[in-house]
Write a protein that holds these residues in place. Structure first.
Motif, PDB file in Angstrom:
ATOM      1  N   HIS A  86     -12.932  -3.085  -8.711  1.00  0.00           N
ATOM      2  CA  HIS A  86     -11.745  -2.576  -9.399  1.00  0.00           C
ATOM      3  C   HIS A  86     -12.090  -1.461 -10.390  1.00  0.00           C
ATOM      4  CE1 HIS A  86      -8.577  -5.947  -8.688  1.00  0.00           C
ATOM      5  NE2 HIS A  86      -9.288  -5.699  -7.606  1.00  0.00           N
ATOM      6  N   LEU A 142      -9.874   1.988 -12.439  1.00  0.00           N
ATOM      7  CA  LEU A 142      -8.616   2.698 -12.652  1.00  0.00           C
ATOM      8  C   LEU A 142      -8.944   4.193 -12.677  1.00  0.00           C
ATOM      9  CD1 LEU A 142      -5.606   2.174 -13.066  1.00  0.00           C
ATOM     10  CD2 LEU A 142      -5.992   2.326 -15.529  1.00  0.00           C
ATOM     11  N   PRO A 176      -4.932   2.829  -9.231  1.00  0.00           N
ATOM     12  CA  PRO A 176      -5.627   1.543  -9.302  1.00  0.00           C
ATOM     13  C   PRO A 176      -6.425   1.293  -8.023  1.00  0.00           C
ATOM     14  CG  PRO A 176      -3.282   1.213  -8.895  1.00  0.00           C
ATOM     15  CD  PRO A 176      -3.478   2.682  -9.093  1.00  0.00           C
ATOM     16  N   GLY A 184      -9.314  -0.624  -5.656  1.00  0.00           N
ATOM     17  CA  GLY A 184      -9.847  -1.960  -5.469  1.00  0.00           C
ATOM     18  C   GLY A 184     -10.230  -2.205  -4.034  1.00  0.00           C
ATOM     19  N   TRP A 198      -9.172  -4.819  -0.251  1.00  0.00           N
ATOM     20  CA  TRP A 198      -8.149  -5.504   0.532  1.00  0.00           C
ATOM     21  C   TRP A 198      -8.101  -6.972   0.134  1.00  0.00           C
ATOM     22  CZ3 TRP A 198     -12.317  -2.725   2.358  1.00  0.00           C
ATOM     23  CH2 TRP A 198     -12.034  -1.422   2.794  1.00  0.00           C
ATOM     24  N   LYS A 199      -6.898  -7.515   0.008  1.00  0.00           N
ATOM     25  CA  LYS A 199      -6.726  -8.900  -0.426  1.00  0.00           C
ATOM     26  C   LYS A 199      -7.472  -9.868   0.493  1.00  0.00           C
ATOM     27  CE  LYS A 199      -3.087 -12.183  -1.700  1.00  0.00           C
ATOM     28  NZ  LYS A 199      -1.612 -12.379  -1.844  1.00  0.00           N
ATOM     29  N   THR A 221      -6.553  -9.905  -4.971  1.00  0.00           N
ATOM     30  CA  THR A 221      -5.452  -8.957  -5.120  1.00  0.00           C
ATOM     31  C   THR A 221      -5.561  -7.889  -4.028  1.00  0.00           C
ATOM     32  OG1 THR A 221      -6.755  -7.582  -6.636  1.00  0.00           O
ATOM     33  CG2 THR A 221      -5.357  -9.281  -7.612  1.00  0.00           C
ATOM     34  N   ASP A 222      -4.533  -7.099  -3.924  1.00  0.00           N
ATOM     35  CA  ASP A 222      -4.504  -6.034  -2.915  1.00  0.00           C
ATOM     36  C   ASP A 222      -4.323  -4.702  -3.617  1.00  0.00           C
ATOM     37  OD1 ASP A 222      -4.719  -5.176  -0.337  1.00  0.00           O
ATOM     38  OD2 ASP A 222      -2.624  -5.488   0.172  1.00  0.00           O
ATOM     39  N   ARG A 223      -5.315  -3.851  -3.508  1.00  0.00           N
ATOM     40  CA  ARG A 223      -5.248  -2.529  -4.119  1.00  0.00           C
ATOM     41  C   ARG A 223      -5.640  -1.466  -3.097  1.00  0.00           C
ATOM     42  NH1 ARG A 223      -7.670  -1.910 -10.196  1.00  0.00           N
ATOM     43  NH2 ARG A 223      -6.137  -3.150 -11.321  1.00  0.00           N
ATOM     44  N   MET A 224      -5.384  -0.216  -3.472  1.00  0.00           N
ATOM     45  CA  MET A 224      -5.839   0.889  -2.638  1.00  0.00           C
ATOM     46  C   MET A 224      -7.357   0.922  -2.641  1.00  0.00           C
ATOM     47  SD  MET A 224      -3.268   4.005  -3.690  1.00  0.00           S
ATOM     48  CE  MET A 224      -3.674   3.879  -5.446  1.00  0.00           C
ATOM     49  N   GLU A 225      -7.955   0.920  -1.463  1.00  0.00           N
ATOM     50  CA  GLU A 225      -9.401   1.044  -1.351  1.00  0.00           C
ATOM     51  C   GLU A 225      -9.747   2.526  -1.410  1.00  0.00           C
ATOM     52  OE1 GLU A 225     -13.442   0.407  -0.625  1.00  0.00           O
ATOM     53  OE2 GLU A 225     -12.193   1.944   0.316  1.00  0.00           O
TER      54      GLU A 225
END
Length: 207
Positions: A49, A51, A74, A76, A78-79, A91-95
């Motif tokens: 993670h 930012l 943000p 991160g 894949w969930k 959690t699920d964030r943009m890789e």
């Protein structure tokens, strides 16, 4: 009269007269359009993670910095990947790789759009799709850094265009024009790049 002139000269949201004047000026004064771009990504204390933030930029040697350009992304993973790897509260964030592919698709749209504009090719629709096979074993320390070249296969790029009277010659011209994309060339051409780790030590208090 001004409104009529505007409607006749505006195409794809660009005033063609002003655009051509800009290109002529940039051709004669290349130093005025040289840029320095940047971004930074503070780590958030959770693996993967960050930012990421778009930094200020310079244009023609002038630093440009304003709050309305302080975009944050943000970053991160894949969930499902986090859950499989034992992350608490996945959690699920943009890789970051996905963001890079998104940047490539958007930049290719720019290059194709400019090529169409410059060659009087009327486009009603334009969509760029990029796909990539990804093997994460290097970043997960399963494979050595020396195996990094096997992380990816070739990037697949498909550009869909629509419009009346488009020909194969137009398609070839647009495909060649796509290679003017800065992100395409950032990814496609070799560049010297070496990570440098700068240790930030706490400031010692005065006696």
């Amino acid at each position: 009269m001004a409104a009529t002139h505007q409607s006749e000269t505006v195409k794809q949201g660009v005033d063609l007269d002003a655009f051509h004047e800009f290109v002529e000026h940039a051709t004669a004064n290349p130093e005025e359009i040289q840029m320095e771009l940047g971004a930074r990504a503070p780590y958030e204390g959770r693996l993967f993670h960050s930012l990421a933030r778009v930094d200020e930029y310079t244009l023609g040697g002038e630093k440009i910095e304003r709050e309305t350009r302080e975009y944050t992304l943000p970053m991160g993973a894949w969930k499902e990947m986090e859950a499989a790897a034992g992350f608490v509260d996945p959690t699920d964030r943009m890789e970051p790789i996905e963001v890079a592919l998104a940047a490539l698709s958007g930049c290719l749209n720019v290059a194709v759009g400019v090529t169409a504009l410059a060659n009087d090719i009327e486009l009603e629709g334009l969509e760029t799709n990029v796909r990539l096979d990804f093997d994460p074993r290097v970043v997960l320390m399963i494979h050595d850094v020396e195996d990094a070249a096997a992380t990816f296969d070739d990037i697949r790029v498909e550009i869909e265009v629509s419009g009346d009277g488009l020909s194969e010659a137009d398609a070839e011209l647009l495909a060649e024009g796509a290679k003017r994309s800065p992100v395409w060339n950032l990814m496609h051409l070799p560049h010297e790049m070496e990570p440098v780790v700068d240790i930030q030590r706490p400031i010692e208090a005065d006696d």
